[in-house]
Design an enzyme around this catalytic site. Structure first.
Site, mmCIF file in Angstrom:
data_model
loop_
_atom_site.group_PDB
_atom_site.id
_atom_site.type_symbol
_atom_site.label_atom_id
_atom_site.label_comp_id
_atom_site.label_asym_id
_atom_site.label_seq_id
_atom_site.Cartn_x
_atom_site.Cartn_y
_atom_site.Cartn_z
ATOM 1 C CG ASP A 253 -15.654 -36.073 -35.669
ATOM 2 O OD1 ASP A 253 -15.543 -35.018 -35.053
ATOM 3 O OD2 ASP A 253 -14.949 -37.078 -35.467
ATOM 4 C CG ASP B 250 -20.712 -37.808 -41.242
ATOM 5 O OD1 ASP B 250 -20.214 -38.808 -40.664
ATOM 6 O OD2 ASP B 250 -20.045 -36.806 -41.550
ATOM 7 C CG ASP C 237 -19.422 -40.898 -37.215
ATOM 8 O OD1 ASP C 237 -18.437 -41.135 -36.489
ATOM 9 O OD2 ASP C 237 -19.366 -40.180 -38.218
#
Length: 273
Positions: free
Chosen positions: A15, A209, A13
């Site tokens: 962000d 996250d 990922d």
């Protein structure tokens, strides 16, 4: 950790894993250097639909990371591919940024807010009450409602902000229509990501996250899973979900640090060379 280090492919990922807004997170430079040094296959797979592959490449370049465009895949690209296969030459009313608009245009989708086949919503800095009203009108007239991803929030350098699903919610509530979400954890996006990576799922790890997109996507697709605490999830939140990541890391910098501990001679040679 040793099991993670041995993986041939990595889906990451962006962000909350690689950056917050325009700030590179600690350890990312070392992580990317490790990926290249160990000749790992890797793909940055982001649910954020706002930027094109080139814009993401240029964003990281400004942060000191030189990564080819082929290593990026976004929910905007996945959404455009999905819509074009469902209805070639479709018309759409779109709420989103250049990354989404460009992806749709490249797939031959035209923009029409009067009689569209689809209403497509992604992250947007131009999200207004007027746009919501137009979208509601189109859906009530029969347009199918599409969201680029299911993220409710996203991390920035100034804190947590609303993301795609939060922007779609008013349209769903006002029309009584549930949107179809294309991004992670939808298998459509994950399968494409694995095909682009060219590595079998059992030899691949996903690093993210978010429990509700990254980790559940990895579990359902048979990938090794590593949650980083550098984004929207903290340790307390993990226990709220009925599934678990195999590893919990402070950030991606933990990976090259662990590699140096496991192979100190190779780490010294990399620094010297």
């Amino acid at each position: 950790m040793e099991k993670l280090l041995e993986k041939k492919g990595f889906i990451c990922d962006m962000d909350g894993v690689i950056y917050h807004g325009n700030r590179l997170l600690p350890g990312v430079q070392e992580f990317v250097e490790w990926l290249y040094r160990e000749k790992k296959e890797f793909l940055f797979l982001t649910n954020n639909s706002g930027k094109t592959q080139r814009e993401l490449q240029q964003k990281l370049a400004k942060m000191g990371l030189d990564i080819d465009e082929k290593h990026f895949y976004t929910s905007a690209l996945a959404t455009a591919q999905f819509v074009s296969t469902q209805m070639p030459g479709a018309k759409a009313f779109v709420i989103g940024e250049p990354g989404l608009l460009n992806a749709l245009y490249e797939q031959g989708i035209t923009f029409d807010e009067n009689d569209p086949d689809y209403v497509i919503v992604g992250e947007s800095f131009s999200y207004t009450y007027d746009n919501i009203c137009r979208a509601v009108k189109c859906v009530r007239k029969g347009a199918r409602l599409i969201g680029t991803n299911t993220d409710l929030t996203g991390p920035t350098e100034t804190g947590i902000v609303p993301a795609c699903r939060a922007l779609v919610a008013p349209i769903e509530l006002a029309t009584g229509t549930s949107a179809y979400y294309v991004g992670k954890p939808n298998p459509l996006m994950m399968r494409t990501g694995l095909n682009m990576l060219g590595v079998h799922s059992q030899d691949t790890a996903i690093i993210g996250d978010r429990m509700d997109t990254d980790i559940v996507a990895g579990i359902e697709c048979g990938l090794d899973t590593a949650l980083v605490l550098s984004g929207v999830t903290d340790r307390e939140m993990i226990g709220r979900f009925p599934y678990r990541p195999r590893l919990v890391l402070n950030g991606v910098g933990d990976i090259p640090a662990a590699a140096a501990e496991h192979h100190p001679r190779l780490a010294l040679e990399a620094v010297a060379g």
